[in-house]
Design a protein around this motif. Sequence first.
Motif, PDB file in Angstrom:
ATOM      1  N   ASP A   1       0.815  -1.201   0.000  1.00  0.00           N
ATOM      2  CA  ASP A   1       0.000   0.000   0.000  1.00  0.00           C
ATOM      3  C   ASP A   1       0.848   1.250   0.000  1.00  0.00           C
ATOM      4  O   ASP A   1       0.775   2.108   0.866  1.00  0.00           O
ATOM      5  CB  ASP A   1      -0.971   0.041   1.196  1.00  0.00           C
ATOM      6  CG  ASP A   1      -2.073   1.070   0.964  1.00  0.00           C
ATOM      7  OD1 ASP A   1      -2.374   1.349  -0.210  1.00  0.00           O
ATOM      8  OD2 ASP A   1      -2.603   1.610   1.942  1.00  0.00           O
ATOM      9  N   GLN A   2       1.691   1.345  -0.987  1.00  0.00           N
ATOM     10  CA  GLN A   2       2.466   2.566  -1.177  1.00  0.00           C
ATOM     11  C   GLN A   2       1.526   3.669  -1.640  1.00  0.00           C
ATOM     12  O   GLN A   2       0.395   3.411  -2.044  1.00  0.00           O
ATOM     13  CB  GLN A   2       3.531   2.344  -2.251  1.00  0.00           C
ATOM     14  CG  GLN A   2       4.553   1.324  -1.830  1.00  0.00           C
ATOM     15  CD  GLN A   2       5.651   1.151  -2.863  1.00  0.00           C
ATOM     16  OE1 GLN A   2       5.660   1.850  -3.880  1.00  0.00           O
ATOM     17  NE2 GLN A   2       6.563   0.250  -2.606  1.00  0.00           N
TER      18      GLN A   2
ATOM     19  N   THR B   1      -4.574  -4.134  -2.171  1.00  0.00           N
ATOM     20  CA  THR B   1      -3.235  -4.481  -1.715  1.00  0.00           C
ATOM     21  C   THR B   1      -3.234  -4.736  -0.214  1.00  0.00           C
ATOM     22  O   THR B   1      -4.294  -4.785   0.412  1.00  0.00           O
ATOM     23  CB  THR B   1      -2.251  -3.354  -2.099  1.00  0.00           C
ATOM     24  OG1 THR B   1      -0.929  -3.722  -1.782  1.00  0.00           O
ATOM     25  CG2 THR B   1      -2.597  -2.057  -1.370  1.00  0.00           C
ATOM     26  N   VAL B   2      -2.067  -4.929   0.348  1.00  0.00           N
ATOM     27  CA  VAL B   2      -1.955  -5.149   1.782  1.00  0.00           C
ATOM     28  C   VAL B   2      -1.214  -3.960   2.373  1.00  0.00           C
ATOM     29  O   VAL B   2      -0.163  -3.586   1.855  1.00  0.00           O
ATOM     30  CB  VAL B   2      -1.155  -6.435   2.076  1.00  0.00           C
ATOM     31  CG1 VAL B   2      -0.971  -6.612   3.574  1.00  0.00           C
ATOM     32  CG2 VAL B   2      -1.848  -7.642   1.474  1.00  0.00           C
ATOM     33  N   ARG B   3      -1.773  -3.393   3.388  1.00  0.00           N
ATOM     34  CA  ARG B   3      -1.105  -2.230   3.958  1.00  0.00           C
ATOM     35  C   ARG B   3      -0.024  -2.648   4.932  1.00  0.00           C
ATOM     36  O   ARG B   3      -0.276  -3.310   5.935  1.00  0.00           O
ATOM     37  CB  ARG B   3      -2.100  -1.327   4.684  1.00  0.00           C
ATOM     38  CG  ARG B   3      -1.405  -0.146   5.375  1.00  0.00           C
ATOM     39  CD  ARG B   3      -2.376   0.892   5.834  1.00  0.00           C
ATOM     40  NE  ARG B   3      -3.182   1.345   4.717  1.00  0.00           N
ATOM     41  CZ  ARG B   3      -4.453   1.706   4.823  1.00  0.00           C
ATOM     42  NH1 ARG B   3      -5.055   1.654   5.981  1.00  0.00           N
ATOM     43  NH2 ARG B   3      -5.116   2.099   3.767  1.00  0.00           N
ATOM     44  N   ALA B   4       1.203  -2.237   4.632  1.00  0.00           N
ATOM     45  CA  ALA B   4       2.315  -2.489   5.540  1.00  0.00           C
ATOM     46  C   ALA B   4       2.577  -1.194   6.300  1.00  0.00           C
ATOM     47  O   ALA B   4       2.787  -0.165   5.699  1.00  0.00           O
ATOM     48  CB  ALA B   4       3.560  -2.892   4.753  1.00  0.00           C
ATOM     49  N   PRO B   5       2.542  -1.241   7.600  1.00  0.00           N
ATOM     50  CA  PRO B   5       2.660  -0.025   8.409  1.00  0.00           C
ATOM     51  C   PRO B   5       4.102   0.440   8.525  1.00  0.00           C
ATOM     52  O   PRO B   5       4.711   0.336   9.581  1.00  0.00           O
ATOM     53  CB  PRO B   5       2.109  -0.462   9.759  1.00  0.00           C
ATOM     54  CG  PRO B   5       2.464  -1.910   9.844  1.00  0.00           C
ATOM     55  CD  PRO B   5       2.408  -2.441   8.442  1.00  0.00           C
ATOM     56  N   THR B   6       4.618   0.953   7.425  1.00  0.00           N
ATOM     57  CA  THR B   6       6.049   1.256   7.379  1.00  0.00           C
ATOM     58  C   THR B   6       6.508   2.303   8.394  1.00  0.00           C
ATOM     59  O   THR B   6       7.568   2.174   8.991  1.00  0.00           O
ATOM     60  CB  THR B   6       6.435   1.701   5.962  1.00  0.00           C
ATOM     61  OG1 THR B   6       6.031   0.676   5.063  1.00  0.00           O
ATOM     62  CG2 THR B   6       7.928   1.913   5.849  1.00  0.00           C
ATOM     63  N   GLU B   7       5.690   3.316   8.590  1.00  0.00           N
ATOM     64  CA  GLU B   7       6.117   4.318   9.573  1.00  0.00           C
ATOM     65  C   GLU B   7       6.208   3.707  10.965  1.00  0.00           C
ATOM     66  O   GLU B   7       7.129   3.983  11.722  1.00  0.00           O
ATOM     67  CB  GLU B   7       5.158   5.515   9.571  1.00  0.00           C
ATOM     68  CG  GLU B   7       5.595   6.571  10.559  1.00  0.00           C
ATOM     69  CD  GLU B   7       4.975   7.937  10.287  1.00  0.00           C
ATOM     70  OE1 GLU B   7       4.387   8.147   9.199  1.00  0.00           O
ATOM     71  OE2 GLU B   7       5.086   8.803  11.184  1.00  0.00           O
ATOM     72  N   GLN B   8       5.248   2.849  11.254  1.00  0.00           N
ATOM     73  CA  GLN B   8       5.299   2.163  12.548  1.00  0.00           C
ATOM     74  C   GLN B   8       6.507   1.260  12.659  1.00  0.00           C
ATOM     75  O   GLN B   8       7.059   1.076  13.738  1.00  0.00           O
ATOM     76  CB  GLN B   8       4.058   1.299  12.733  1.00  0.00           C
ATOM     77  CG  GLN B   8       2.849   2.033  13.241  1.00  0.00           C
ATOM     78  CD  GLN B   8       1.714   1.034  13.437  1.00  0.00           C
ATOM     79  OE1 GLN B   8       1.869   0.020  14.107  1.00  0.00           O
ATOM     80  NE2 GLN B   8       0.584   1.320  12.817  1.00  0.00           N
ATOM     81  N   VAL B   9       6.883   0.667  11.543  1.00  0.00           N
ATOM     82  CA  VAL B   9       8.064  -0.191  11.566  1.00  0.00           C
ATOM     83  C   VAL B   9       9.256   0.660  12.004  1.00  0.00           C
ATOM     84  O   VAL B   9      10.050   0.270  12.864  1.00  0.00           O
ATOM     85  CB  VAL B   9       8.344  -0.799  10.179  1.00  0.00           C
ATOM     86  CG1 VAL B   9       9.722  -1.447  10.149  1.00  0.00           C
ATOM     87  CG2 VAL B   9       7.275  -1.827   9.833  1.00  0.00           C
ATOM     88  N   GLY B  10       9.350   1.842  11.411  1.00  0.00           N
ATOM     89  CA  GLY B  10      10.428   2.753  11.775  1.00  0.00           C
ATOM     90  C   GLY B  10      10.384   3.101  13.255  1.00  0.00           C
ATOM     91  O   GLY B  10      11.399   3.055  13.959  1.00  0.00           O
ATOM     92  N   GLN B  11       9.212   3.426  13.718  1.00  0.00           N
ATOM     93  CA  GLN B  11       9.079   3.798  15.127  1.00  0.00           C
ATOM     94  C   GLN B  11       9.472   2.653  16.033  1.00  0.00           C
ATOM     95  O   GLN B  11      10.228   2.817  16.996  1.00  0.00           O
ATOM     96  CB  GLN B  11       7.629   4.174  15.436  1.00  0.00           C
ATOM     97  CG  GLN B  11       7.166   5.441  14.766  1.00  0.00           C
ATOM     98  CD  GLN B  11       5.715   5.764  15.108  1.00  0.00           C
ATOM     99  OE1 GLN B  11       5.117   5.093  15.942  1.00  0.00           O
ATOM    100  NE2 GLN B  11       5.168   6.783  14.476  1.00  0.00           N
TER     101      GLN B  11
END
Lengths: 339, 339
Positions: free
Chosen positions: A281-282, A294-304
Amino acid sequence: MKKDSKPPSIDDVARLAGVSISTVSRVVNRNVPVSAEIVTRVESAMRELNYVPRQAARNLATRRTHTIGVLLSDMLGDFFQPLLTGIETVARASGFEILISLTGVVRPQDQRLRPFGLHNTDGLLIFAGSLTPAGIEQAHASGLPLVLIHQSPPTGLDVPCVTVENKAASRKIVEHLIVTHQRRRIVLLRGPADNEDAHWREMGYREALAAHNLELDPRLMGVGDFEREVARATIEKMLASDTSFDAVFTGDDEAAVGVMLALEARGVKVPEEISVVGFDDQRLAEILHPPLTTVRAPTEQVGQEAARQLIKLIRTGSADPLTLLPTELVFRRSCGCRV
Amino acid sequence: MKKDSKPPSIDDVARLAGVSISTVSRVVNRNVPVSAEIVTRVESAMRELNYVPRQAARNLATRRTHTIGVLLSDMLGDFFQPLLTGIETVARASGFEILISLTGVVRPQDQRLRPFGLHNTDGLLIFAGSLTPAGIEQAHASGLPLVLIHQSPPTGLDVPCVTVENKAASRKIVEHLIVTHQRRRIVLLRGPADNEDAHWREMGYREALAAHNLELDPRLMGVGDFEREVARATIEKMLASDTSFDAVFTGDDEAAVGVMLALEARGVKVPEEISVVGFDDQRLAEILHPPLTTVRAPTEQVGQEAARQLIKLIRTGSADPLTLLPTELVFRRSCGCRV
DNA sequence: AACGCTTCTGAAAGCGCTTTCAGAATACAC
DNA sequence: GTGTATTCTGAAAGCGCTTTCAGAAGCGTT
């Protein structure tokens, strides 16, 4: 304006305020009580001189840098921003700076970890593909706190890892194609060979097929490499061949773009003739035509979370071995929903 | 594995190699000749101890950090990656690390430039909107080398600036709409009020109209703020009103997305009924439907050039006051070309 | 008035490296 | 052999801050 020869040091402040440098240091750090009167004297001296403590000196004295290094491969695409934003937010809140290094695609040689001179940072955040296993081992062996992102540690090393749930979501999205849209011949575009996300997504795909008694047809598995052009070429080849298919699980959103382009060029209708689903989910997912399921990957949360774990590791000496962030299906039109 | 109490210092190496620390330092820095035999002795000692020089100590001793700070507002969107990649590439080639700080939207208070403790870096790259003019002046006053990106310095300050050519390209793209596609009522979506790029793009728009004797109709000028949703709302309002128009210069690509969505929702055909052009040539430009005609801003080069100027400033004390990178029109289908 | 506490403050010893300065060693010329 | 360059190498003085340790003050008790 000023004499401008050298920036003021703690000694200058101490002299001007008529106290010792120890006292100035205490005023700066507020870690030991100082009488109110002296505090104001020192503070006004600092203001007058425009004094700013030299970080290098504190780092040396405290043996801490309050900086975390971030090792990134430079082909993160749309991940870049959310990931970094997440890392920065948490880091800043905890008083850490972030030092960035793009390693490009990792070349096994010259993994000497030059960039950070190791003791330049209090710890390292290592994104998948930015360091070889050997590089990771070396860094780990030297005692540097490490957290891996989207990649599990080399066997035997207990380095914490933060990543997202890939397999279950992949299985679910493929099952959605099967159950809701009656797709039977579903193409899988594989990600890069050494990519763990890619591996688990493929597992999810296999599980979904198996769960519905669909045969795994090798002709339906092609290379996508998470790259637009690679995916496009693969789909073009499939279209030209006699392999028929009615859906594509593209592996990631970037590849989905290539798939859509290839399909559009051949006049194939999405989703009427072929369903397309991606992963991540870009930002571009929703502006694709049709908008991408698509599938939402919580990228910002991954960073956090990665930053949080690293800081915990730095402070307490231990962190959670594995943080698996949940993903979530996002239904748009490319699968056939909401048409 | 090791005793692991403290990491080895230069003294440990010196002792093991049977030389003085001065010599070890020279071997490390290769700036003064050392006899071949001693070099090998020292090097093997370093290897054996797994010695890595402590950066903080060198920084303190040399009064240089070999680090450049990058101040970014966190709403860079797709700029983020190319800009940073450009900066990093050049920085690394010159032996600099990069320290990143996202300031978010600048709030005039708390501009105390806390993050970098000023002397934490050898210089700062400041992206438009990440620091108030007062903050810039303060940093400048303290003697820190500074380079601004996409923003000119507060009047009176000679701080080098790196940005892209906005006005001429905007004028050209609007003229393209007028000349090639016979558009007459061209909407301008303004960028944020204090944004220089936005200012110059508007100037280009005005020039284009003036050059072709088209009247400047205030009803055709709306807010876009370089944001998708803002742009979408503005266009929706215009469509609902009785203001007719046959083209939109969206200000930037992000706003173009909103424009396209609004138009699509109303069933308006792009480019048949309305031409749309953007600015920046972000990654999404070519996957829009139809692909977006826009102006390519060489963002990665901006990053490279900014880093180059800053390093020059750090090393020589001076840099080019203004670096204006050329932009280039990219014709796709949204204007009416190649239909 | 002497004592023990509690609170602040200053002296001084690092933190780990660079760099100046001078001396040791070797080489070369005469 | 002596004198003078030429190389290398080591001692020591910082770089600017933190932190330990001990002493000075102030204050309440007995």
